[in-house]
Write a protein that holds these residues in place. Structure first.
Motif, PDB file in Angstrom:
ATOM      1  N   LEU A  70      -6.896  10.690   3.937  1.00  0.00           N
ATOM      2  CA  LEU A  70      -7.506   9.438   4.009  1.00  0.00           C
ATOM      3  C   LEU A  70      -8.973   9.661   4.354  1.00  0.00           C
ATOM      4  O   LEU A  70      -9.486  10.327   5.025  1.00  0.00           O
ATOM      5  N   ASP A 119       0.752  -1.190  -0.095  1.00  0.00           N
ATOM      6  CA  ASP A 119       0.052  -0.061   0.020  1.00  0.00           C
ATOM      7  C   ASP A 119       1.061   1.295   0.120  1.00  0.00           C
ATOM      8  O   ASP A 119       0.734   2.128   0.772  1.00  0.00           O
ATOM      9  N   GLN A 134      -1.385   4.896  -8.351  1.00  0.00           N
ATOM     10  CA  GLN A 134      -0.459   5.750  -7.899  1.00  0.00           C
ATOM     11  C   GLN A 134       0.866   4.687  -7.179  1.00  0.00           C
ATOM     12  O   GLN A 134       1.992   4.917  -7.507  1.00  0.00           O
ATOM     13  N   THR A 135       0.490   3.721  -6.587  1.00  0.00           N
ATOM     14  CA  THR A 135       1.201   2.811  -5.954  1.00  0.00           C
ATOM     15  C   THR A 135       2.010   2.088  -6.973  1.00  0.00           C
ATOM     16  O   THR A 135       3.314   1.891  -7.158  1.00  0.00           O
ATOM     17  N   VAL A 137      -0.979   9.920   1.105  1.00  0.00           N
ATOM     18  CA  VAL A 137      -2.522  10.242   1.175  1.00  0.00           C
ATOM     19  C   VAL A 137      -2.693  10.596   2.657  1.00  0.00           C
ATOM     20  O   VAL A 137      -3.535  11.550   3.081  1.00  0.00           O
ATOM     21  N   CYS A 155       2.273   0.656   3.809  1.00  0.00           N
ATOM     22  CA  CYS A 155       2.413   1.873   3.416  1.00  0.00           C
ATOM     23  C   CYS A 155       3.686   2.075   3.269  1.00  0.00           C
ATOM     24  O   CYS A 155       4.706   1.382   3.555  1.00  0.00           O
ATOM     25  N   PHE A 176       1.344   4.050  -1.638  1.00  0.00           N
ATOM     26  CA  PHE A 176       0.943   5.206  -1.635  1.00  0.00           C
ATOM     27  C   PHE A 176      -0.010   5.789  -0.568  1.00  0.00           C
ATOM     28  O   PHE A 176      -0.189   7.033  -0.381  1.00  0.00           O
ATOM     29  N   ARG A 177      -0.523   5.042   0.399  1.00  0.00           N
ATOM     30  CA  ARG A 177      -1.291   5.336   1.304  1.00  0.00           C
ATOM     31  C   ARG A 177      -0.611   6.337   2.258  1.00  0.00           C
ATOM     32  O   ARG A 177      -1.253   7.245   3.050  1.00  0.00           O
ATOM     33  N   TYR A 184      -7.694   5.389  -6.514  1.00  0.00           N
ATOM     34  CA  TYR A 184      -6.515   6.385  -6.448  1.00  0.00           C
ATOM     35  C   TYR A 184      -5.293   5.900  -5.836  1.00  0.00           C
ATOM     36  O   TYR A 184      -4.191   6.231  -6.529  1.00  0.00           O
ATOM     37  N   GLU A 185      -5.236   5.330  -4.746  1.00  0.00           N
ATOM     38  CA  GLU A 185      -3.801   4.774  -4.178  1.00  0.00           C
ATOM     39  C   GLU A 185      -3.347   3.737  -5.125  1.00  0.00           C
ATOM     40  O   GLU A 185      -2.098   3.743  -5.009  1.00  0.00           O
ATOM     41  N   LYS A 186      -4.191   2.709  -5.577  1.00  0.00           N
ATOM     42  CA  LYS A 186      -3.717   1.736  -6.128  1.00  0.00           C
ATOM     43  C   LYS A 186      -2.660   1.941  -7.612  1.00  0.00           C
ATOM     44  O   LYS A 186      -1.749   1.765  -7.714  1.00  0.00           O
ATOM     45  N   GLU A 208      -9.359   3.776  -3.233  1.00  0.00           N
ATOM     46  CA  GLU A 208      -8.402   2.527  -3.449  1.00  0.00           C
ATOM     47  C   GLU A 208      -7.999   2.640  -4.715  1.00  0.00           C
ATOM     48  O   GLU A 208      -6.849   2.588  -4.808  1.00  0.00           O
TER      49      GLU A 208
END
Length: 516
Positions: free
Chosen positions: A337, A325, A379-380, A331, A421, A327-328, A375-377, A373
């Motif tokens: 978050l 995870d 960019q991760t 965030v 993260c 990119f979390r 958005y994070e995924k 999810e």
């Protein structure tokens, strides 16, 4: 206190710790917790005056015995707080190394691990409390080195009259110091492993592609490799914008006359404006990080993935891995978050998902994922996961050997909401749960038996690899794709992010270009 007589390269007990002769002069360490620790040893001359923005130059030798008890000052850097900077001392003595050794005996010839810190190429230093290497050196019975290198505009801005990638050149100089001196500290210069995270891992990817780094290390561990490498055109355009924020031209003649703090401030100001440069700087703009290694054709001849696929560093053993995870963290640090909406997710998917149909492909591949999810995924994947695993595949294609891992254990801080993260591997590897980002990732949660066991496993695997080339799990290949999953119950399984891998299959990693 009387100084102990020293001869070049020998280590003898004296005063509060061993005295070792180096190419610059004799240094005395301090005995701490069963180790001898040397701090703040210059590996290059202060990059100030005529040397500012130049390639690193040899350190000036000193007479007598230098007490190596205190870390050298950090280079000028961004503290992520607008208007606040951490600058080094007035004499610019930033380029220093630190050594933790069980025994400063040249006959010991222990494996050596050299840490290259991260920090978005704009912050960080080898003396950071989160990088206290005592546990790695003690648990692995080996020598550990950390060091400073120039960051931000001093180290990475592309400006006229200066070599590109000065921070990478500093890293090469530090590794040359290790080659020439580490035997006196009980290390084996023929068994050097570089290890680093985030920008440190990106630096290692670059070093693997650089002729200047040939032969300086035998093994490498790259944790969360960022895929951001600038084209020369993009870097020069960003360099001009950086200088303009200080009211100057992007030249050594202009910038060398300015206090480093002012240039740090210019970088902070530009970073806040970068999202507005999307039309010109493309995918680099939303990262709000105006610094990255530059594929300039000289210091860094080609993109690391291409260099490795062509056989560069095929004799270097490699471990690569990322966190599930990644990119979390960003965030959370942005206070976002639980607040990401559909519009932000769609924008991120359009910006970063591969190919013209990337957004639809991501939505189809992860049909149950909400806006946050997705958005994070994406960019991760774009920033860390795909570049990391592709580095392993490129190394295999070039005839090298690689081992891969994924950290999936969630950070206990913030009620576990941070997941696995970015940077969680740092407190686990160093055992520094209450320092730097560890204080955030473990906030309100003392490390329990699971955390301590996982931390010990990190160190055991990393130091075993440095010693033997085997971290304790099978090498990666493109058939079985086995990776070590690091969790409460570690296991060796096929790469868990197969859906992501397939989404990106056939999409080439390339330098970030200048648009328009």
């Amino acid at each position: 206190m009387t100084d102990t007589q020293v001869s070049g390269g020998s280590g003898v007990s004296g005063g509060s710790g061993a005295v070792v002769g180096t190419t610059g002069g004799a240094v005395r360490g301090r005995r701490e917790d069963g180790l001898t620790v040397f701090r703040g040893i210059p590996f290059a001359a202060p990059p100030v005056g005529e040397a500012r923005f130049a390639a690193p130059r040899p350190a000036e030798a000193w007479d007598g015995v230098r007490e190596a008890y205190a870390f050298g000052p950090p280079p000028p850097q961004d503290l992520l707080v607008p208007g606040q900077a951490a600058a080094g001392s007035g004499d610019g003595d930033w380029l220093t190394v630190n050594v933790w050794t069980p025994d400063a005996d040249p006959a010991a010839r222990r494996p050596v691990m050299v840490w290259i810190h991260g920090g978005a190429y704009k912050l960080g230093h080898g003396g950071s409390p989160g990088y206290d290497a005592r546990r790695i050196a003690a648990d692995g019975d080996l020598v550990v080195v950390t060091f400073n290198y120039r960051v931000g505009m001093e180290g990475f801005a592309r400006i006229d009259g200066a070599p590109a990638n000065r921070g990478l050149l500093d890293q090469v100089a530090a590794l040359e110091w290790v080659r020439d001196n580490i035997e006196g500290f009980g290390g084996d210069p023929g068994r050097v492993t570089v290890f680093g995270e985030s920008a440190g891992a990106g630096s290692i990817a670059a070093l693997l592609a650089m002729d200047r780094a040939d032969g300086l290390f035998r093994r490498a561990i790259a944790q969360s490799v960022p895929g951001t490498f600038f084209s020369d055109e993009l870097a020069r355009d960003i360099g001009a914008a950086l200088a303009a924020e200080a009211g100057l031209r992007p030249t050594v003649a202009d910038l060398a006359t300015v206090d480093p703090d002012r240039l740090v401030g210019a970088g902070q100001t530009l970073a806040a404006k970068m999202p507005g440069y999307t039309g010109r700087w493309g995918q680099a703009a939303p990262t709000v990080t105006p610094y990255s290694p530059v594929v300039d054709g000289d210091v860094l001849p080609v993109l690391p993935w291409r260099a490795l696929a062509d056989g560069a560093s095929r004799d270097v053993d490699l471990v690569v891995g990322h966190n599930r995870d990644e990119f979390r963290l960003f965030v959370a640090m942005g206070g976002q978050l639980g607040t990401i909406g559909e519009e932000q997710a769609a924008s991120a998917l359009r910006m970063y998902a591969p190919g013209p149909g990337g957004e639809a492909a991501y939505r189809a591949a992860f049909p149950d994922a909400g806006a946050g999810e997705l958005y994070e995924k994406v960019q991760t994947d774009w920033l860390f996961a795909v570049p990391t695993m592709r580095l392993a595949e490129a190394h295999l294609a070039g005839g090298g050997r690689a081992h891969a891992y994924e950290l999936t254990w969630p950070a206990p801080g913030n009620g576990g909401g941070l997941g696995a993260c970015h940077a969680l591997d740092l407190p686990l590897l160093f055992g520094t749960f209450d320092a730097d980002l560890g204080a955030l990732l473990f906030a309100g949660a003392e490390p329990d038996e699971v955390a301590l066991a996982l931390s010990a496993r990190f160190r055991a695997s990393w130091t075993a690899f440095a010693r033997t080339g085997d971290p304790g799990w099978p090498a990666y290949d493109t058939e079985r794709r086995l990776v070590q999953v690091l969790d409460a119950e570690p296991a060796v399984v096929p790469y868990p992010e197969e859906t992501t891998r397939r989404l990106w299959e056939g999409h080439e990693i390339s330098v970030l270009p200048l648009h328009g």
